[in-house]
Design a protein around this motif. Structure first.
Motif, PDB file in Angstrom:
ATOM      1  N   SER A  47       0.836  -1.207   0.000  1.00 31.96           N
ATOM      2  CA  SER A  47       0.000   0.000   0.000  1.00 31.96           C
ATOM      3  C   SER A  47       0.861   1.244   0.000  1.00 31.96           C
ATOM      4  N   ARG A  48       1.912   1.229   0.823  1.00 32.73           N
ATOM      5  CA  ARG A  48       2.815   2.387   0.860  1.00 32.73           C
ATOM      6  C   ARG A  48       3.543   2.557  -0.464  1.00 32.73           C
ATOM      7  N   LEU A  49       3.964   1.438  -1.074  1.00 29.39           N
ATOM      8  CA  LEU A  49       4.671   1.513  -2.349  1.00 29.39           C
ATOM      9  C   LEU A  49       3.775   2.069  -3.443  1.00 29.39           C
ATOM     10  N   ALA A  50       2.525   1.622  -3.507  1.00 31.50           N
ATOM     11  CA  ALA A  50       1.606   2.078  -4.548  1.00 31.50           C
ATOM     12  C   ALA A  50       1.347   3.577  -4.425  1.00 31.50           C
ATOM     13  N   SER A  51       1.114   4.039  -3.197  1.00 32.73           N
ATOM     14  CA  SER A  51       0.863   5.463  -2.983  1.00 32.73           C
ATOM     15  C   SER A  51       2.104   6.293  -3.320  1.00 32.73           C
ATOM     16  N   ARG A  52       3.266   5.797  -2.936  1.00 33.96           N
ATOM     17  CA  ARG A  52       4.507   6.527  -3.213  1.00 33.96           C
ATOM     18  C   ARG A  52       4.778   6.594  -4.715  1.00 33.96           C
ATOM     19  N   ALA A  53       4.482   5.524  -5.442  1.00 35.76           N
ATOM     20  CA  ALA A  53       4.725   5.503  -6.884  1.00 35.76           C
ATOM     21  C   ALA A  53       3.892   6.565  -7.590  1.00 35.76           C
ATOM     22  N   VAL A  54       2.630   6.692  -7.208  1.00 34.54           N
ATOM     23  CA  VAL A  54       1.782   7.714  -7.833  1.00 34.54           C
ATOM     24  C   VAL A  54       2.307   9.103  -7.516  1.00 34.54           C
ATOM     25  N   TYR A  55       2.745   9.314  -6.280  1.00 34.21           N
ATOM     26  CA  TYR A  55       3.247  10.633  -5.875  1.00 34.21           C
ATOM     27  C   TYR A  55       4.509  11.009  -6.639  1.00 34.21           C
ATOM     28  N   GLU A  56       5.423  10.070  -6.829  1.00 31.61           N
ATOM     29  CA  GLU A  56       6.696  10.384  -7.471  1.00 31.61           C
ATOM     30  C   GLU A  56       6.594  10.435  -8.990  1.00 31.61           C
ATOM     31  N   VAL A  57       5.862   9.521  -9.589  1.00 29.99           N
ATOM     32  CA  VAL A  57       5.791   9.452 -11.056  1.00 29.99           C
ATOM     33  C   VAL A  57       4.840  10.502 -11.606  1.00 29.99           C
ATOM     34  N   HIS A  69      -8.360 -18.531  11.807  1.00 29.16           N
ATOM     35  CA  HIS A  69      -9.295 -18.414  10.691  1.00 29.16           C
ATOM     36  C   HIS A  69      -9.939 -17.031  10.668  1.00 29.16           C
ATOM     37  N   GLY A  70     -10.344 -16.539  11.837  1.00 21.12           N
ATOM     38  CA  GLY A  70     -11.002 -15.243  11.894  1.00 21.12           C
ATOM     39  C   GLY A  70     -10.089 -14.119  11.456  1.00 21.12           C
ATOM     40  N   ASP A  71      -8.824 -14.171  11.865  1.00 19.59           N
ATOM     41  CA  ASP A  71      -7.885 -13.133  11.446  1.00 19.59           C
ATOM     42  C   ASP A  71      -7.630 -13.186   9.949  1.00 19.59           C
ATOM     43  N   SER A  72      -7.535 -14.410   9.410  1.00 18.70           N
ATOM     44  CA  SER A  72      -7.297 -14.514   7.963  1.00 18.70           C
ATOM     45  C   SER A  72      -8.515 -14.047   7.170  1.00 18.70           C
ATOM     46  N   GLU A  73      -9.715 -14.291   7.698  1.00 20.40           N
ATOM     47  CA  GLU A  73     -10.912 -13.802   7.010  1.00 20.40           C
ATOM     48  C   GLU A  73     -10.972 -12.279   7.031  1.00 20.40           C
ATOM     49  N   ALA A  74     -10.647 -11.685   8.184  1.00 23.89           N
ATOM     50  CA  ALA A  74     -10.639 -10.228   8.276  1.00 23.89           C
ATOM     51  C   ALA A  74      -9.640  -9.632   7.290  1.00 23.89           C
ATOM     52  N   LEU A  75      -8.493 -10.280   7.167  1.00 22.94           N
ATOM     53  CA  LEU A  75      -7.477  -9.817   6.223  1.00 22.94           C
ATOM     54  C   LEU A  75      -7.969  -9.941   4.787  1.00 22.94           C
ATOM     55  N   ASN A  76      -8.578 -11.068   4.489  1.00 22.49           N
ATOM     56  CA  ASN A  76      -8.995 -11.359   3.122  1.00 22.49           C
ATOM     57  C   ASN A  76     -10.210 -10.542   2.698  1.00 22.49           C
ATOM     58  N   ARG A  77     -11.103 -10.255   3.626  1.00 22.79           N
ATOM     59  CA  ARG A  77     -12.336  -9.557   3.273  1.00 22.79           C
ATOM     60  C   ARG A  77     -12.172  -8.047   3.288  1.00 22.79           C
ATOM     61  N   TRP A  78     -11.460  -7.498   4.300  1.00 20.96           N
ATOM     62  CA  TRP A  78     -11.471  -6.051   4.489  1.00 20.96           C
ATOM     63  C   TRP A  78     -10.155  -5.364   4.153  1.00 20.96           C
ATOM     64  N   THR A  79      -9.035  -6.100   4.132  1.00 19.76           N
ATOM     65  CA  THR A  79      -7.756  -5.480   3.778  1.00 19.76           C
ATOM     66  C   THR A  79      -7.456  -5.643   2.292  1.00 19.76           C
ATOM     67  N   LYS A  80      -8.015  -6.634   1.675  1.00 20.22           N
ATOM     68  CA  LYS A  80      -7.751  -6.973   0.280  1.00 20.22           C
ATOM     69  C   LYS A  80      -8.023  -5.791  -0.646  1.00 20.22           C
ATOM     70  N   GLY A  81      -7.054  -5.495  -1.513  1.00 19.06           N
ATOM     71  CA  GLY A  81      -7.218  -4.425  -2.490  1.00 19.06           C
ATOM     72  C   GLY A  81      -6.814  -3.052  -2.012  1.00 19.06           C
ATOM     73  N   GLU A  82      -6.302  -2.943  -0.782  1.00 19.04           N
ATOM     74  CA  GLU A  82      -5.969  -1.633  -0.237  1.00 19.04           C
ATOM     75  C   GLU A  82      -4.881  -0.903  -1.033  1.00 19.04           C
ATOM     76  N   PRO A  83      -3.860  -1.593  -1.597  1.00 28.39           N
ATOM     77  CA  PRO A  83      -2.883  -0.858  -2.411  1.00 28.39           C
ATOM     78  C   PRO A  83      -3.518  -0.114  -3.583  1.00 28.39           C
ATOM     79  N   TYR A  84      -4.517  -0.707  -4.215  1.00 28.18           N
ATOM     80  CA  TYR A  84      -5.177  -0.038  -5.336  1.00 28.18           C
ATOM     81  C   TYR A  84      -5.963   1.174  -4.850  1.00 28.18           C
TER      82      TYR A  84
END
Length: 594
Positions: free
Chosen positions: A227-237, A291-306
């Motif tokens: 997520s940090r890399l994606a945001s930084r790339a847009v800022y610099e490029v 399982h619960g932590d992996s579901e939280a990661l997969n459902r709500w964190t997924k796609g955050e770099p975009y």
């Protein structure tokens, strides 16, 4: 359904099945999630005193039990409202409330952090106690309390579970532990494979505009570092055109629903799970915590770099060309249908990777042919190689490659690599020869990527659409309280009508008879064993789930979105011709033409 890799079978499905316990399904669009186990009374006595029954005035306690309840209460264990049923685990609190959060937190805005009062085992946290989730994970309090907060990203998840206390490993057993380690191995080091590739495409010189710089960024879409890399790339490029590996069906969840709301939802859900709303037992608590932590990661964190890249792209000042965003991936519903018909393994087959990569390359080249000279494309690491290959088939030339660690340690410059792609190559020759060569490359690209109207090039949004989505996101941040974002529900009854079985595809559920009754409340997005729900009015405002098509249609009607089938159509639209067309239609709608 996500548009990239996920923790789908992770981690103990076979073990749970053979033990007779519930198995949590981690498909991001499934609503049927078995849930959080907690220790029975016997487990408490044998292993660690986590809580005890409610002090019931109708029961007769001997002096020993009275003393133990007082000791556990003074030690901070939750004993106030625990209830127990024969054959089931202990339930903390009422079934329709979350005692892990302060009651007044529900009245505060959902963008404020949700602080939990219980650790992951259900133990009450005293004032001043530090809960940092120190590793290795142990349920023994002398090793320190462990946070019940959802993991922020893959790094946090690996930090929690890559090493566990020996006592926890013994509870899991060798079979479950082996399955867990096998699934973890898929992600070990993957975040280190993030690569940046810079290409130049001379085809834009056919109109005298010179070459186009194309930078590809490979990310892991559940990674905080990505997520940090994606945001930084847009800022610099500072690109004038950005492509992300999303589709129009994910606009609401990724570009409208604020990141703060996703964090509030997953932390509220993890806190609710610590109270054992489904009364599970023993080692199931440890298994389902992971399982619960992996579901939280997969459902709500997924796609955050975009989402972070698009947010930074929207905040950039306007340049000489209007901003253009391409959602370049195939529809999520298409991938879900393929998985249902052919199995989950289709997402990792080379044929699937190649087809999705070709679609992404079509979106990139269509923006290049419409006049954009600096293009940034952010995609999953698994897609970066095939996309680069398709671009080279279309006449692009690879100029530079860097590892993400080079960027993070300032050994490489994203902006310098991007400028390199704008330089004329020595083999271009005279201006006339360069233009002729560019024309041939443009024709080669149309042939290689079939840019001839056979299918959509992607889903495109202009700068007005980006501002519209940003305003809607800010409105949600300003007006949504936590109690407006997450509701407690009663699990639905699943009806199965034999007369209708033949019209249902495998994996689909049959609507029950009550759905045909008038006055039925619209269902929202349900999760945590069907016990929590994001209400339908929020989904409608954000354009999520069943409302995604309506949001996209609204953007298309306003002239802010397009599904072109030819690059010329995209060029015509991005130059403002469609907006002029809409104004003409509006004028024609008036009888006197005024």
């Amino acid at each position: 359904m996500g548009c990239t890799s996920s923790i789908s079978s992770f981690p103990f499905s076979n073990f749970l099945r053979c033990k007779g316990g519930p198995r949590r399904c981690l498909d991001t669009d499934s609503n049927n999630h078995p849930e959080q186990p907690v220790f029975s009374d016997k487990s408490v006595r044998n292993q660690v005193n986590l809580w005890q029954r409610q002090w019931d005035a109708n029961r007769i306690y001997n002096e020993y039990k009275k003393r133990k309840i007082r000791e556990w209460s003074s030690a901070g264990y939750h004993v106030g409202t625990a209830r127990d049923r024969a054959g089931e685990g202990t339930l903390l609190g009422k079934e329709d409330e979350n005692i892990a959060v302060e009651p007044d937190a529900l009245e505060r805005l959902a963008k404020e952090p949700v602080t939990l009062k219980l650790d992951r085992s259900g133990r009450a946290i005293k004032q001043g106690e530090k809960v940092d989730g120190s590793m290795p994970w142990s349920y023994k309090t002398y090793r320190g309390l462990h946070s019940a907060q959802a993991p922020e990203g893959l790094e946090d998840f690996l930090g929690r579970y890559s090493k566990m206390d020996k006592s926890v490993e013994s509870i899991l057993g060798p079979r479950a532990l082996d399955e867990f380690k096998t699934n973890m191995a898929v992600f070990h080091g993957k975040d280190e494979y993030r690569v940046i590739r810079t290409l130049t495409w001379p085809g834009g010189g056919a109109t005298g505009g010179g070459p186009t710089s194309i930078m590809l960024i490979g990310v892991l879409d559940i990674s905080t570092r990505s997520s940090r890399l994606a945001s930084r790339a847009v800022y610099e490029v500072q690109p004038s055109a950005l492509l992300v590996e999303l589709c129009k069906e994910r606009i609401g969840k990724q570009l409208v629903m604020p990141r703060e709301h996703k964090e509030a939802v997953k932390n509220y859900a993890r806190g609710f799970a610590t109270t054992n709303p489904h009364r599970l037992h023993g080692e199931q608590h440890h298994l389902d915590t992971i399982h619960g932590d992996s579901e939280a990661l997969n459902r709500w964190t997924k796609g955050e770099p975009y989402a972070e890249a698009v947010k930074e792209f929207t905040s950039q000042p306007a340049g000489s060309l209007p901003k253009l965003l391409c959602l370049g991936d195939v529809r999520s519903s298409t991938m879900e249908r393929i998985e249902k018909e052919q199995g989950n393994e289709t997402t990792v087959k080379d044929l699937t990777h190649s087809s999705r990569a070709k679609q992404l390359a079509r979106g990139i080249l269509s923006m290049a042919t419409s006049g954009h000279k600096v293009i940034l494309a952010i995609m999953d690491t698994d897609r970066l190689g095939p996309v680069s290959t398709w671009l080279e088939r279309a006449g692009a030339v690879l100029l530079a490659a860097a590892d993400a660690s080079d960027i993070e340690n300032n050994r490489e410059s994203l902006s310098a690599d991007s400028r390199m792609g704008l330089e004329e190559r020595p083999e271009a020759g005279s201006p006339q020869e360069a233009r002729l060569r560019a024309s041939k490359i443009a024709a080669q690209a149309r042939h290689a990527l079939q840019l001839d109207g056979r299918g959509p090039l992607g889903f495109f949004l202009n700068d007005e659409a980006l501002e519209f989505l940003s305003r809607r996101q800010q409105r949600l941040l300003r007006m949504t309280r936590l109690k407006d974002l997450v509701h407690h529900t009663t699990p639905r009854k699943h009806w199965e009508t034999a007369e209708e079985l033949y019209v249902v595809r495998p994996g689909d559920r049959i609507p029950g008879p009550e759905t045909r009754l008038s006055g039925q409340k619209s269902l929202g997005l349900r999760f945590e064993y069907d016990r929590l729900e994001i209400p339908d009015h929020y989904l409608r405002e954000a354009g999520m789930e069943k409302h995604s098509d309506a949001l996209w249609s609204q953007l298309v009607d306003r002239g802010q979105a397009l599904e072109p089938t030819d690059p010329m159509e995209l060029s015509w639209w991005s130059s403002g011709a469609i907006e002029a067309d809409i104004r003409q239609d509006a004028l024609a709608a008036w009888p006197d033409g005024s």
